[in-house]
Motif scaffolding. Structure first.
Motif, PDB file in Angstrom:
ATOM      1  N   GLY B 150      98.928 -37.816 -24.139  1.00 12.47           N
ATOM      2  CA  GLY B 150      99.728 -37.962 -25.358  1.00 12.47           C
ATOM      3  C   GLY B 150      98.908 -37.615 -26.597  1.00 12.47           C
ATOM      4  N   PHE B 151      97.662 -38.120 -26.646  1.00 16.79           N
ATOM      5  CA  PHE B 151      96.782 -37.806 -27.783  1.00 16.79           C
ATOM      6  C   PHE B 151      96.400 -36.330 -27.772  1.00 16.79           C
ATOM      7  CE2 PHE B 151      95.404 -41.352 -30.524  1.00 16.79           C
ATOM      8  CZ  PHE B 151      96.170 -42.358 -29.967  1.00 16.79           C
ATOM      9  N   ARG B 152      96.065 -35.789 -26.562  1.00 17.59           N
ATOM     10  CA  ARG B 152      95.699 -34.361 -26.494  1.00 17.59           C
ATOM     11  C   ARG B 152      96.829 -33.494 -27.027  1.00 17.59           C
ATOM     12  NH1 ARG B 152      92.619 -35.006 -21.996  1.00 17.59           N
ATOM     13  NH2 ARG B 152      94.379 -35.005 -20.565  1.00 17.59           N
ATOM     14  N   ARG B 153      98.061 -33.875 -26.649  1.00 15.98           N
ATOM     15  CA  ARG B 153      99.200 -33.041 -27.010  1.00 15.98           C
ATOM     16  C   ARG B 153      99.579 -33.149 -28.487  1.00 15.98           C
ATOM     17  NH1 ARG B 153     104.224 -33.643 -22.892  1.00 15.98           N
ATOM     18  NH2 ARG B 153     102.801 -33.283 -21.153  1.00 15.98           N
ATOM     19  N   TYR B 154      99.567 -34.372 -29.015  1.00 14.21           N
ATOM     20  CA  TYR B 154     100.194 -34.571 -30.322  1.00 14.21           C
ATOM     21  C   TYR B 154      99.254 -35.009 -31.449  1.00 14.21           C
ATOM     22  CZ  TYR B 154     104.302 -34.669 -27.250  1.00 14.21           C
ATOM     23  OH  TYR B 154     105.246 -34.371 -26.318  1.00 14.21           O
ATOM     24  N   ALA B 155      98.108 -35.633 -31.121  1.00 13.98           N
ATOM     25  CA  ALA B 155      97.258 -36.206 -32.180  1.00 13.98           C
ATOM     26  C   ALA B 155      96.167 -35.213 -32.582  1.00 13.98           C
ATOM     27  CB  ALA B 155      96.648 -37.512 -31.694  1.00 13.98           C
ATOM     28  N   PRO B 156      95.585 -35.385 -33.786  1.00 16.80           N
ATOM     29  CA  PRO B 156      94.534 -34.459 -34.229  1.00 16.80           C
ATOM     30  C   PRO B 156      93.181 -34.696 -33.553  1.00 16.80           C
ATOM     31  CG  PRO B 156      94.983 -36.100 -35.920  1.00 16.80           C
ATOM     32  CD  PRO B 156      95.982 -36.321 -34.843  1.00 16.80           C
ATOM     33  N   CYS B 157      93.055 -35.733 -32.731  1.00 18.76           N
ATOM     34  CA  CYS B 157      91.792 -35.935 -32.011  1.00 18.76           C
ATOM     35  C   CYS B 157      92.067 -36.604 -30.675  1.00 18.76           C
ATOM     36  CB  CYS B 157      90.817 -36.774 -32.845  1.00 18.76           C
ATOM     37  SG  CYS B 157      91.308 -38.489 -33.002  1.00 18.76           S
ATOM     38  N   THR B 158      91.045 -36.688 -29.830  1.00 16.72           N
ATOM     39  CA  THR B 158      91.231 -37.302 -28.510  1.00 16.72           C
ATOM     40  C   THR B 158      91.345 -38.819 -28.659  1.00 16.72           C
ATOM     41  OG1 THR B 158      88.888 -37.643 -28.150  1.00 16.72           O
ATOM     42  CG2 THR B 158      89.799 -35.519 -27.421  1.00 16.72           C
ATOM     43  N   VAL B 159      91.820 -39.455 -27.593  1.00 18.02           N
ATOM     44  CA  VAL B 159      91.960 -40.910 -27.627  1.00 18.02           C
ATOM     45  C   VAL B 159      90.588 -41.573 -27.766  1.00 18.02           C
ATOM     46  CG1 VAL B 159      92.028 -41.149 -25.097  1.00 18.02           C
ATOM     47  CG2 VAL B 159      93.053 -42.902 -26.529  1.00 18.02           C
ATOM     48  N   GLU B 160      89.550 -40.971 -27.165  1.00 19.72           N
ATOM     49  CA  GLU B 160      88.195 -41.554 -27.277  1.00 19.72           C
ATOM     50  C   GLU B 160      87.723 -41.536 -28.728  1.00 19.72           C
ATOM     51  OE1 GLU B 160      88.941 -39.112 -25.090  1.00 19.72           O
ATOM     52  OE2 GLU B 160      88.801 -40.136 -23.160  1.00 19.72           O
ATOM     53  N   GLU B 161      87.940 -40.403 -29.406  1.00 24.88           N
ATOM     54  CA  GLU B 161      87.554 -40.315 -30.815  1.00 24.88           C
ATOM     55  C   GLU B 161      88.348 -41.310 -31.667  1.00 24.88           C
ATOM     56  OE1 GLU B 161      86.609 -35.592 -30.513  1.00 24.88           O
ATOM     57  OE2 GLU B 161      87.981 -36.238 -32.088  1.00 24.88           O
ATOM     58  N   PRO B 206      88.368 -46.813 -13.667  1.00 25.14           N
ATOM     59  CA  PRO B 206      88.226 -48.068 -14.429  1.00 25.14           C
ATOM     60  C   PRO B 206      88.124 -47.877 -15.938  1.00 25.14           C
ATOM     61  CG  PRO B 206      86.215 -47.574 -13.185  1.00 25.14           C
ATOM     62  CD  PRO B 206      87.212 -46.533 -12.799  1.00 25.14           C
ATOM     63  N   SER B 207      88.178 -46.620 -16.437  1.00 26.69           N
ATOM     64  CA  SER B 207      88.189 -46.450 -17.893  1.00 26.69           C
ATOM     65  C   SER B 207      89.585 -46.712 -18.467  1.00 26.69           C
ATOM     66  CB  SER B 207      87.720 -45.045 -18.277  1.00 26.69           C
ATOM     67  OG  SER B 207      88.733 -44.098 -18.004  1.00 26.69           O
ATOM     68  N   VAL B 208      90.574 -46.825 -17.568  1.00 25.56           N
ATOM     69  CA  VAL B 208      91.930 -47.123 -18.062  1.00 25.56           C
ATOM     70  C   VAL B 208      92.509 -48.353 -17.372  1.00 25.56           C
ATOM     71  CG1 VAL B 208      92.476 -44.718 -18.678  1.00 25.56           C
ATOM     72  CG2 VAL B 208      93.080 -45.577 -16.393  1.00 25.56           C
ATOM     73  N   ALA B 209      93.461 -49.005 -18.093  1.00 22.80           N
ATOM     74  CA  ALA B 209      94.149 -50.168 -17.536  1.00 22.80           C
ATOM     75  C   ALA B 209      95.541 -49.738 -17.087  1.00 22.80           C
ATOM     76  CB  ALA B 209      94.251 -51.254 -18.595  1.00 22.80           C
ATOM     77  N   GLU B 210      96.038 -50.391 -16.026  1.00 26.49           N
ATOM     78  CA  GLU B 210      97.374 -50.058 -15.513  1.00 26.49           C
ATOM     79  C   GLU B 210      98.434 -50.731 -16.386  1.00 26.49           C
ATOM     80  OE1 GLU B 210      96.540 -48.844 -10.899  1.00 26.49           O
ATOM     81  OE2 GLU B 210      97.605 -50.722 -11.262  1.00 26.49           O
ATOM     82  N   ARG B 211      98.583 -50.187 -17.572  1.00 23.69           N
ATOM     83  CA  ARG B 211      99.527 -50.708 -18.567  1.00 23.69           C
ATOM     84  C   ARG B 211     100.398 -49.551 -19.029  1.00 23.69           C
ATOM     85  NH1 ARG B 211      97.939 -52.030 -24.795  1.00 23.69           N
ATOM     86  NH2 ARG B 211     100.102 -51.921 -25.513  1.00 23.69           N
ATOM     87  N   PHE B 212     101.680 -49.828 -19.290  1.00 24.69           N
ATOM     88  CA  PHE B 212     102.536 -48.775 -19.843  1.00 24.69           C
ATOM     89  C   PHE B 212     103.447 -49.327 -20.921  1.00 24.69           C
ATOM     90  CE2 PHE B 212     105.307 -50.500 -16.520  1.00 24.69           C
ATOM     91  CZ  PHE B 212     106.545 -50.534 -17.129  1.00 24.69           C
ATOM     92  N   GLU B 213     103.915 -48.421 -21.761  1.00 27.25           N
ATOM     93  CA  GLU B 213     104.947 -48.748 -22.749  1.00 27.25           C
ATOM     94  C   GLU B 213     106.094 -47.775 -22.533  1.00 27.25           C
ATOM     95  OE1 GLU B 213     104.935 -50.873 -25.556  1.00 27.25           O
ATOM     96  OE2 GLU B 213     102.842 -51.543 -25.629  1.00 27.25           O
ATOM     97  N   LEU B 214     107.321 -48.295 -22.639  1.00 24.55           N
ATOM     98  CA  LEU B 214     108.497 -47.436 -22.513  1.00 24.55           C
ATOM     99  C   LEU B 214     109.017 -47.091 -23.911  1.00 24.55           C
ATOM    100  CD1 LEU B 214     110.911 -46.124 -21.017  1.00 24.55           C
ATOM    101  CD2 LEU B 214     111.967 -48.393 -20.941  1.00 24.55           C
ATOM    102  N   TYR B 215     109.220 -45.800 -24.150  1.00 23.29           N
ATOM    103  CA  TYR B 215     109.748 -45.333 -25.437  1.00 23.29           C
ATOM    104  C   TYR B 215     111.067 -44.598 -25.234  1.00 23.29           C
ATOM    105  CZ  TYR B 215     105.351 -46.256 -27.843  1.00 23.29           C
ATOM    106  OH  TYR B 215     104.263 -46.863 -28.407  1.00 23.29           O
ATOM    107  N   VAL B 216     112.021 -44.882 -26.110  1.00 24.80           N
ATOM    108  CA  VAL B 216     113.260 -44.105 -26.125  1.00 24.80           C
ATOM    109  C   VAL B 216     113.492 -43.657 -27.567  1.00 24.80           C
ATOM    110  CG1 VAL B 216     115.719 -44.055 -25.579  1.00 24.80           C
ATOM    111  CG2 VAL B 216     114.191 -45.502 -24.231  1.00 24.80           C
TER     112      VAL B 216
END
Lengths: 187, 300
Positions: B150-161, B206-216
């Motif tokens: 999502g960050f790669r596609r739409y944000a001006p920087c990576t999620v890590e940054e 392990p760098s990510v958590a098994e969490r999600f958000e639903l968007y409509v």
């Protein structure tokens, strides 16, 4: 100081020594994330506007504004003159500074003059004013345009949409916040 | 003014929600709203009540019920969060929360799909929702997008940054969220481990958590996890949250010790919380949360 949780439309704040009014405000908060307060701020002197996002711990200074009740005297060209009823001190403001308020100012009307560092930057009008109709075209019965309102010109030169029964010489109550006709008043 | 349309639809949707879960063997539960110790979460502030707290979510009590051996539960309840007021937020709102033992966050995504389709049918909407000028098709495979992508596609920087610069929330709200769920609903998933809250870390990454958000249509509707059932790790995360709360100048309150004790016995499970007002907004075509509640705090 105002903290971001005090933000609302109409708040007057000071940034880099200039007064700003918050013209728009929205709250957002992503799931489990921080509260974000997006504000649109307009410079009360230059009219320049910008948007900025604040976090709850961000603060803005209260604008050093002072309000004085003054009487509107007259206009000369594009300059409008006001007088303090107690000290008789006079000041003038330009049409540009007054904005839409020029549509509703009548001689001897009391208004609140907003001052920033002793300099007038705008006025706050009463919510309702009564203005005389100076020009109105007769409404033709059976008008096929289907419209149920017509334009009339008020004593300030302001043109407003009114019901067909309004005539020249009528006094109308106008809402200064929206600029719309409220009712005909009998005096 | 009392929003009749919103209230009618709300009643119908709540009835349909209950049917959905009861038909699938879930037990409806009702846990206390006033609790001695909520989960420490840096950016969710509870409202106090005579030294106790109004719940910010029924999560802790519901997990204690799972630990006590009830495998499938759901609850519709009021939650309270201090200072949250906007077009999509109320300090008092209604939460739907459900948990299933033996399932993971991917199963929950599938359940979300089934639930929304069931609700659309129940109110005679068919498979298409229209909200804020978007047409959202509930029929086909819903979009699944990792936070990193999502960050790669739409944000001006990576999620890590974004995390390094402490700008994750701002960039998510400004650049990513407006693109989510515009043609089908979107699951944004695999949150950075530091934003894992009460979710377990991915066994494969392990760098990510098994969490999600639903968007409509850009509206955030639900938040789900594969639940973390390790009391040691959960305590460590709560301590980190409490430290942040202190840095923000608030009192972190007591540690929810009984919940941490119960976690020992909790089976692997997944859970999800869904904002009921936002759900009604979506089905009612309402722009503001005020249109789907009987009274706003300002109207009381």
């Amino acid at each position: 100081m105002y903290s971001a949780s005090d933000f609302r439309k109409g708040l007057k704040v000071q940034i880099d020594g200039e007064p700003y009014i918050m013209t728009d405000f929205s709250f957002s908060k992503p799931g489990k994330g921080q509260a974000l307060y997006r504000a649109r701020l307009r410079n009360m002197i230059t009219g320049n506007a910008f948007e900025k996002t604040f976090r709850s711990n961000d603060k803005l200074e209260k604008a050093a504004l002072e309000e004085r009740t003054m009487q509107y005297l007259y206009k000369q060209g594009d300059e409008y003159f006001f007088m303090d009823n107690v000290s008789f001190e006079q000041l003038e403001m330009s049409k540009a500074q007054l904005g839409d308020a020029v549509n509703f100012l009548t001689d001897n009307m009391d208004v609140d003059v907003l001052q920033y560092n002793g300099r007038p930057i705008g006025v706050t009008l009463p919510n309702f004013v009564n203005l005389l109709v100076t020009q109105s075209d007769p409404w033709v019965k059976g008008d096929t345009s289907g419209s149920d309102s017509k334009p009339v010109t008020l004593e300030t030169g302001y043109v407003v949409q009114v019901p067909p029964f309004i005539e020249e010489g009528d006094k109308l109550q106008i809402d200064t916040r929206t600029g719309v006709y409220v009712t005909r008043v009998k005096e | 003014m009392i929003p009749l349309h919103g209230l009618h639809l709300r009643a119908v949707l709540i009835q349909a929600l209950r049917t959905f879960f009861i038909d699938r063997g879930y037990l409806e539960v009702d846990t206390p709203i006033r609790i001695p110790a909520p989960a420490p979460e840096a950016y969710i502030e509870p409202i106090t009540s005579e030294g106790w707290f109004l719940q910010t979510s029924p999560e802790l009590c519901m997990k204690r019920l799972l630990a006590a051996g009830i495998p499938r539960i759901f609850q519709l309840c009021k939650c309270f969060r201090k200072g949250e007021r906007g077009d999509r937020h109320l300090p008092e709102f209604t939460m739907l929360e459900w948990y299933a033992a033996g399932s993971n966050y991917r199963d929950q995504m599938t359940d979300c799909e089934a639930l929304l389709r069931h609700l659309a049918l129940a109110i005679g909407k068919g498979g298409v929702l229209e909200w804020q000028g978007c047409r959202i098709d509930l029929g086909p495979e819903w979009e699944r997008l990792t936070v990193a992508e999502g960050f790669r596609r739409y944000a001006p920087c990576t999620v890590e940054e974004a995390l390094r610069k402490d700008q994750f929330d701002e960039l998510l709200v400004e650049y990513v969220e407006p693109h989510l769920g515009m043609t089908t609903p979107t699951f944004l998933y695999d949150y950075p481990a530091v934003l894992g809250a009460l979710a377990r870390l991915s066994p494969t990454d392990p760098s990510v958590a098994e969490r999600f958000e639903l968007y409509v249509a850009g509206l955030e509707l639900a938040n789900g996890f594969s639940e973390l059932v390790d009391p040691v790790e959960q305590r460590a995360r709560f301590l980190t949250e409490q430290e942040t709360i202190r840095l923000l100048g608030r009192d972190p309150g007591p540690m929810p010790e009984r919940f941490l004790d119960g976690l020992e016995l909790m089976p692997p499970a997944a859970g999800i919380a869904l904002g009921v007002e936002r759900l009604v907004m979506l089905f009612a075509g309402a722009e503001q949360i005020d249109q789907v509640v009987s009274f706003t705090p300002e109207g009381l």
